[in-house]
Every structure is written in C-alpha cells, then in structure tokens.
Design an enzyme around this catalytic site. Sequence first.
Site, PDB file in Angstrom:
ATOM      1  N   ARG A  64       0.851  -1.186   0.000  1.00  0.00           N
ATOM      2  CA  ARG A  64       0.000   0.000   0.000  1.00  0.00           C
ATOM      3  C   ARG A  64       0.889   1.238   0.000  1.00  0.00           C
ATOM      4  NH1 ARG A  64      -3.570  -2.439  -1.797  1.00  0.00           N
ATOM      5  NH2 ARG A  64      -5.648  -2.831  -0.956  1.00  0.00           N
ATOM      6  N   HIS A  68      -1.421   0.082  -9.934  1.00  0.00           N
ATOM      7  CA  HIS A  68      -2.167  -0.819  -9.042  1.00  0.00           C
ATOM      8  C   HIS A  68      -2.698  -2.036  -9.816  1.00  0.00           C
ATOM      9  CE1 HIS A  68      -4.518  -0.992  -5.019  1.00  0.00           C
ATOM     10  NE2 HIS A  68      -4.251  -2.204  -5.472  1.00  0.00           N
TER      11      HIS A  68
HETATM   12  P1  NAP Z   1      -2.177 -10.957   5.261  1.00  0.00           P
HETATM   13  O1  NAP Z   1      -2.310 -12.406   4.911  1.00  0.00           O
HETATM   14  O2  NAP Z   1      -3.136 -10.352   6.212  1.00  0.00           O
HETATM   15  O3  NAP Z   1      -0.673 -10.767   5.779  1.00  0.00           O
HETATM   16  C1  NAP Z   1      -0.247  -9.561   6.316  1.00  0.00           C
HETATM   17  C2  NAP Z   1       1.180  -9.738   6.816  1.00  0.00           C
HETATM   18  O4  NAP Z   1       1.632  -8.466   7.300  1.00  0.00           O
HETATM   19  C3  NAP Z   1       1.283 -10.721   7.980  1.00  0.00           C
HETATM   20  O5  NAP Z   1       2.463 -11.467   7.871  1.00  0.00           O
HETATM   21  C4  NAP Z   1       1.351  -9.788   9.185  1.00  0.00           C
HETATM   22  O6  NAP Z   1       2.030 -10.304  10.306  1.00  0.00           O
HETATM   23  C5  NAP Z   1       2.138  -8.636   8.626  1.00  0.00           C
HETATM   24  N1  NAP Z   1       1.930  -7.436   9.422  1.00  0.00           N
HETATM   25  C6  NAP Z   1       0.785  -6.751   9.658  1.00  0.00           C
HETATM   26  N2  NAP Z   1       1.004  -5.714  10.504  1.00  0.00           N
HETATM   27  C7  NAP Z   1       2.319  -5.743  10.811  1.00  0.00           C
HETATM   28  C8  NAP Z   1       3.149  -4.964  11.637  1.00  0.00           C
HETATM   29  N3  NAP Z   1       2.684  -3.938  12.334  1.00  0.00           N
HETATM   30  N4  NAP Z   1       4.465  -5.313  11.716  1.00  0.00           N
HETATM   31  C9  NAP Z   1       4.946  -6.349  11.032  1.00  0.00           C
HETATM   32  N5  NAP Z   1       4.210  -7.148  10.233  1.00  0.00           N
HETATM   33  C10 NAP Z   1       2.915  -6.846  10.118  1.00  0.00           C
HETATM   34  O7  NAP Z   1      -2.225 -10.059   3.936  1.00  0.00           O
HETATM   35  P2  NAP Z   1      -1.937 -10.498   2.432  1.00  0.00           P
HETATM   36  O8  NAP Z   1      -3.092 -11.219   1.871  1.00  0.00           O
HETATM   37  O9  NAP Z   1      -0.608 -11.154   2.382  1.00  0.00           O
HETATM   38  O10 NAP Z   1      -1.886  -9.059   1.729  1.00  0.00           O
HETATM   39  C11 NAP Z   1      -0.941  -8.073   2.120  1.00  0.00           C
HETATM   40  C12 NAP Z   1      -1.300  -6.737   1.515  1.00  0.00           C
HETATM   41  O11 NAP Z   1      -1.049  -6.726   0.112  1.00  0.00           O
HETATM   42  C13 NAP Z   1      -2.778  -6.359   1.595  1.00  0.00           C
HETATM   43  O12 NAP Z   1      -3.126  -5.868   2.877  1.00  0.00           O
HETATM   44  C14 NAP Z   1      -2.890  -5.292   0.530  1.00  0.00           C
HETATM   45  O13 NAP Z   1      -2.611  -4.030   1.111  1.00  0.00           O
HETATM   46  C15 NAP Z   1      -1.786  -5.660  -0.467  1.00  0.00           C
HETATM   47  N6  NAP Z   1      -2.330  -6.086  -1.767  1.00  0.00           N
HETATM   48  C16 NAP Z   1      -1.990  -5.356  -2.870  1.00  0.00           C
HETATM   49  C17 NAP Z   1      -2.467  -5.761  -4.127  1.00  0.00           C
HETATM   50  C18 NAP Z   1      -2.057  -5.017  -5.370  1.00  0.00           C
HETATM   51  O14 NAP Z   1      -2.607  -5.283  -6.447  1.00  0.00           O
HETATM   52  N7  NAP Z   1      -1.104  -4.119  -5.298  1.00  0.00           N
HETATM   53  C19 NAP Z   1      -3.304  -6.872  -4.229  1.00  0.00           C
HETATM   54  C20 NAP Z   1      -3.634  -7.549  -3.078  1.00  0.00           C
HETATM   55  C21 NAP Z   1      -3.142  -7.166  -1.851  1.00  0.00           C
HETATM   56  P3  NAP Z   1       1.495 -11.604  11.099  1.00  0.00           P
HETATM   57  O15 NAP Z   1       1.750 -12.750  10.133  1.00  0.00           O
HETATM   58  O16 NAP Z   1       2.339 -11.671  12.288  1.00  0.00           O
HETATM   59  O17 NAP Z   1       0.031 -11.380  11.353  1.00  0.00           O
END
Ligand code: NAP
Length: 309
Positions: free
Chosen positions: A224, A272
């Site tokens: 993000r 994006h």
């Molecule tokens: P997810 O499964 O919820 O994983 C989030 C990860 O971030 C987890 O490992 C979490 O730690 C870690 N995290 C959250 N807060 C943190 C903090 N304060 N300090 C350190 N680590 C932290 O999410 P996801 O499905 O992988 O997706 C990640 C992000 O990708 C989404 O939220 C979205 O913003 C982005 N995204 C972008 C696109 C695009 O097209 N550009 C598409 C889809 C998603 P824990 O494992 O310890 O909980």
Amino acid sequence: MSLNILFAARADRWPLWRAPLQAALTAEGLAADLSPDHPPETADYIVYAPGGPLTDFTPCTRAKAVLCLWAGVESIVTNPTLTQPLARMVDPGLTQGMVEYVTGHVLRHHLGMDAHILRQAGWRQVAPPLASERSVTLLGLGALGQACARALTALGFPVTGWSRTAHDVPGLTCLHGDAGLARALSTAQILVTLLPLTPDTENLLDARRLALLPRGATLINPGRGGLIDDTALLAALDTGQVGHATLDVFRIEPLPPDHPYWSHPRVTVTPHIAADTRPETASRVIAANIRRSEAGQPLLHMVDRARGY
Ligand code: NAP
C-alpha cells in the site's frame, strides 16, 4: 429458503462477477438470489468492494457477514457503521498474480535488465550475480508474502521475511518485531513490501529505516502507498541510497499527473495492477465462505478489527 446476497461494488464490476458468483453459489449447493439491487435491510450476505454504493452498513441488520473482494481492507475496517463480521479476500488467482508481479520485478532488477533493454550497457560483458548472491527481504509474511517467498526461494534467492508475530517457515529467515525489522532491512538488496496499511504500518519506511538498507537497494512496493514516507523515499532515491523503486500503490490513486514519481528516473510506476482479484477463483472463495457460515462454521479469512487486517 433462498439467501439474499447483495453485490455492493462498482457498477462496472457486476457484469464480470455475476456469472462466476452464481455458478460458485450453485456449486456449493446454496439457493441464492444474487443482485446489486437488494435493499440493504434484506441482505443476508454482502459481497463488498470499495468504490461501490454501500458506505453506511447501519441498515444491513440482517447481514451475517460482509465478504470483501479485496485483500486489503484498510478503507472498510475503520468504518464505524460496520458491525457485521468482515472477511477479506484470499484468492488463488490473486495470489498467483502477485507471485508473478513480484518475481518478475525482482528478476528485472536482479538481472539488471533495463541496461540491455534500454541499450545502455553496450558490449560490457558483466554477468549478473546468481540469485544465491542476492538477498531479498519481504516485509509481510501473510498469504501473499509467503507465496512470494516460496517462489523466490525456489529460484535460489536467500529470502528474509518480517512479520508482526513470530513465524517459522522452512527455507526462510523469519524475523519479527522492531529489532527484527532493523536486521531484515540491513540485508535487503531487494526489499518487497507486502504489508497491510494499518496505524502500525503507516509510514513504516521513513528516512531512518530507508537508511538501514544496503546502499543502492531496490524497493518494490505492491502493498500500500501509505507504507512509505514519499518525501523520504524521493530523498533516498536522489542520493542513491535507494537505487530504484518499483511502486504499484500510492496514497492517492490514480497517481496525480504532477507527482514526482512519474518523472523520477529511478522510479517505475505501475497502476495498481500487481494482483487483481480474479472472479473465477475468488467467487469460489466467497461461495465456500457463505456455505461455511450457513453450516455454523467460522468464516475463513476473518479480519481482526483491532489489528486492522
Ligand atoms: P495478510 O495475509 O493479512 O498478511 C499480512 C502480513 O503483514 C502478515 O504477515 C502480518 O504479520 C504482517 N503485518 C501486519 N502488521 C504488521 C506490523 N505492524 N508489523 C509487522 N508485520 C505486520 O495479507 P496479504 O493477503 O498477504 O496481503 C498483504 C497486503 O497486500 C494487503 O493488505 C494489501 O494491502 C496488499 N495487496 C496489494 C495488491 C495489489 O494489487 N497491489 C493486491 C492484493 C493485496 P502476522 O503474520 O504476524 O500477522
């Protein structure tokens, strides 16, 4: 009895989602009336994406869950009218898209492809190092971070992953917390940010943390825009502390035409498009979650409101 499922996303999304969602609901054995026109108070489930007509969830008194079509939920998780359980999207198609985006851009920078594509290298016979000699750090070890880590590890990159809580993933160096972040950044020749945007992660990559990277590191941000302090990144690009930034997400989207990222020679802007939710695969996830809920089972991919992701 038939379930009323309200499709609450931008109007141009409905033609793309209608058939796959209907097919997936039928495949799960669910009798469902799927429509973008159900009055909110009659909806049993809400399939939601930002930018649609629904911003006030107060009338949705019957809704058992809101099922988000996006993986990132920062724009809905803080909505004070949302009291229903919220599930985010974990979609095999979206995950595959992100793996391809991340590995593609990592390999571009690792191999120094630009120099040859732009004919800047001439006949300088300098072979790039092997993947095993290029360390990659992933901030975020969730659904997307772990999938990307697996792909990069399979290519031979030494991968470090950083998360909020401790993880133990075979083949990765797993770090967490503040102390872990400093270590994760210090070895990141290529840094990939796959974190959700929360109060804890906003501006995570500020001047102090960018200074911890090895000089000339590459940053790839498909997470993000708010994860990065833009002013600090531009300054780090100008001094060469960051060698290149490939950015897919921004604080304001579309990225305004006069934003310095557009003209900076060390920035690649992608609009994006790193990973789209794919209707064919994601519809099955939505339908399976509704079936679980109807069977009294917990929803998959529940968002923790307090954590913000
Ligand atoms: P997810 O499964 O919820 O994983 C989030 C990860 O971030 C987890 O490992 C979490 O730690 C870690 N995290 C959250 N807060 C943190 C903090 N304060 N300090 C350190 N680590 C932290 O999410 P996801 O499905 O992988 O997706 C990640 C992000 O990708 C989404 O939220 C979205 O913003 C982005 N995204 C972008 C696109 C695009 O097209 N550009 C598409 C889809 C998603 P824990 O494992 O310890 O909980």
